[in-house]
Design a protein around this motif. Sequence first.
Motif, PDB file in Angstrom:
ATOM      1  N   ALA A  65       0.839  -1.200   0.000  1.00  0.00           N
ATOM      2  CA  ALA A  65       0.000   0.000   0.000  1.00  0.00           C
ATOM      3  C   ALA A  65       0.874   1.249   0.000  1.00  0.00           C
ATOM      4  CB  ALA A  65      -0.898   0.012   1.228  1.00  0.00           C
ATOM      5  N   GLN A  66       0.425   2.218  -0.749  1.00  0.00           N
ATOM      6  CA  GLN A  66       0.986   3.554  -0.719  1.00  0.00           C
ATOM      7  C   GLN A  66      -0.199   4.513  -0.722  1.00  0.00           C
ATOM      8  OE1 GLN A  66       2.409   1.313  -3.159  1.00  0.00           O
ATOM      9  NE2 GLN A  66       3.894   0.856  -1.566  1.00  0.00           N
ATOM     10  N   ILE A  67      -0.101   5.553   0.090  1.00  0.00           N
ATOM     11  CA  ILE A  67      -1.179   6.533   0.196  1.00  0.00           C
ATOM     12  C   ILE A  67      -0.576   7.926   0.088  1.00  0.00           C
ATOM     13  CG2 ILE A  67      -2.922   7.552   1.717  1.00  0.00           C
ATOM     14  CD1 ILE A  67      -3.187   4.872   3.109  1.00  0.00           C
ATOM     15  N   ILE A  68      -1.246   8.790  -0.661  1.00  0.00           N
ATOM     16  CA  ILE A  68      -0.917  10.216  -0.661  1.00  0.00           C
ATOM     17  C   ILE A  68      -2.203  10.970  -0.371  1.00  0.00           C
ATOM     18  CG2 ILE A  68      -0.053  12.195  -1.952  1.00  0.00           C
ATOM     19  CD1 ILE A  68       1.523  10.196  -3.682  1.00  0.00           C
ATOM     20  N   LYS A  69      -2.168  11.739   0.692  1.00  0.00           N
ATOM     21  CA  LYS A  69      -3.322  12.546   1.077  1.00  0.00           C
ATOM     22  C   LYS A  69      -2.998  14.006   0.762  1.00  0.00           C
ATOM     23  CE  LYS A  69      -6.198  13.736   5.043  1.00  0.00           C
ATOM     24  NZ  LYS A  69      -6.496  13.425   6.451  1.00  0.00           N
ATOM     25  N   ARG A  70      -3.949  14.694   0.169  1.00  0.00           N
ATOM     26  CA  ARG A  70      -3.778  16.115  -0.149  1.00  0.00           C
ATOM     27  C   ARG A  70      -4.774  16.914   0.672  1.00  0.00           C
ATOM     28  NH1 ARG A  70      -6.191  19.911  -3.350  1.00  0.00           N
ATOM     29  NH2 ARG A  70      -4.819  21.522  -4.171  1.00  0.00           N
ATOM     30  N   TYR A  71      -4.242  17.884   1.406  1.00  0.00           N
ATOM     31  CA  TYR A  71      -5.102  18.774   2.169  1.00  0.00           C
ATOM     32  C   TYR A  71      -5.671  19.846   1.247  1.00  0.00           C
ATOM     33  CZ  TYR A  71      -3.534  16.567   6.414  1.00  0.00           C
ATOM     34  OH  TYR A  71      -3.282  15.640   7.389  1.00  0.00           O
ATOM     35  N   ARG A  72      -6.990  19.924   1.178  1.00  0.00           N
ATOM     36  CA  ARG A  72      -7.653  20.865   0.264  1.00  0.00           C
ATOM     37  C   ARG A  72      -7.298  22.318   0.569  1.00  0.00           C
ATOM     38  NH1 ARG A  72     -13.716  18.257   0.006  1.00  0.00           N
ATOM     39  NH2 ARG A  72     -13.016  16.280  -0.846  1.00  0.00           N
ATOM     40  N   GLU A  73      -7.242  22.657   1.839  1.00  0.00           N
ATOM     41  CA  GLU A  73      -7.019  24.055   2.224  1.00  0.00           C
ATOM     42  C   GLU A  73      -5.625  24.549   1.857  1.00  0.00           C
ATOM     43  OE1 GLU A  73      -7.787  21.663   4.683  1.00  0.00           O
ATOM     44  OE2 GLU A  73      -9.938  21.924   4.438  1.00  0.00           O
ATOM     45  N   THR A  74      -4.626  23.696   1.993  1.00  0.00           N
ATOM     46  CA  THR A  74      -3.233  24.132   1.821  1.00  0.00           C
ATOM     47  C   THR A  74      -2.547  23.535   0.604  1.00  0.00           C
ATOM     48  OG1 THR A  74      -2.374  22.318   3.167  1.00  0.00           O
ATOM     49  CG2 THR A  74      -2.992  24.366   4.328  1.00  0.00           C
ATOM     50  N   GLY A  75      -3.071  22.428   0.095  1.00  0.00           N
ATOM     51  CA  GLY A  75      -2.414  21.733  -1.010  1.00  0.00           C
ATOM     52  C   GLY A  75      -1.251  20.861  -0.568  1.00  0.00           C
ATOM     53  N   VAL A  76      -0.979  20.811   0.727  1.00  0.00           N
ATOM     54  CA  VAL A  76       0.120  20.003   1.257  1.00  0.00           C
ATOM     55  C   VAL A  76      -0.173  18.521   1.030  1.00  0.00           C
ATOM     56  CG1 VAL A  76       1.301  19.297   3.387  1.00  0.00           C
ATOM     57  CG2 VAL A  76       0.817  21.716   2.966  1.00  0.00           C
ATOM     58  N   LEU A  77       0.843  17.792   0.599  1.00  0.00           N
ATOM     59  CA  LEU A  77       0.735  16.348   0.393  1.00  0.00           C
ATOM     60  C   LEU A  77       1.382  15.631   1.573  1.00  0.00           C
ATOM     61  CD1 LEU A  77       1.760  16.180  -3.374  1.00  0.00           C
ATOM     62  CD2 LEU A  77      -0.548  16.248  -2.407  1.00  0.00           C
ATOM     63  N   TRP A  78       0.730  14.549   2.027  1.00  0.00           N
ATOM     64  CA  TRP A  78       1.242  13.746   3.146  1.00  0.00           C
ATOM     65  C   TRP A  78       1.144  12.302   2.701  1.00  0.00           C
ATOM     66  CZ3 TRP A  78      -0.957  14.389   8.785  1.00  0.00           C
ATOM     67  CH2 TRP A  78      -0.125  13.742   9.675  1.00  0.00           C
ATOM     68  N   ALA A  79       2.253  11.574   2.763  1.00  0.00           N
ATOM     69  CA  ALA A  79       2.294  10.226   2.205  1.00  0.00           C
ATOM     70  C   ALA A  79       2.628   9.172   3.257  1.00  0.00           C
ATOM     71  CB  ALA A  79       3.314  10.162   1.076  1.00  0.00           C
ATOM     72  N   GLY A  80       2.278   7.943   2.922  1.00  0.00           N
ATOM     73  CA  GLY A  80       2.655   6.775   3.703  1.00  0.00           C
ATOM     74  C   GLY A  80       2.992   5.659   2.753  1.00  0.00           C
TER      75      GLY A  80
END
Length: 85
Positions: A65-80
């Motif tokens: 598994a690989q996940i990338i989450k994008r925060y709508r407010e800031t556009g910051v990407l956070w991955a696992g």
Amino acid sequence: IALACGLDPQAAVDLPRFCITDGTYNGAAMIEKGVGKEVEDDLLSMGHNMVTGISGYGRSLFGKAQIIKRYRETGVLWAGSDGRS
């Protein structure tokens, strides 16, 4: 579901997994090491056919598994990324 419950991407990827070997109602549930004994006992009491404590190379049946989450407010990407290799 783990992300919706507030876990960050890495914590979500690191959670223990399960799969149904043949994908049918009566298929054996393969349970990764780390699932709590209480959960395993509950599943057994419901009549599930299970193989528990899967670890090491046996975990390959759960995939990766690989996940990338994008925060709508800031556009910051956070991955696992999965460490089960």
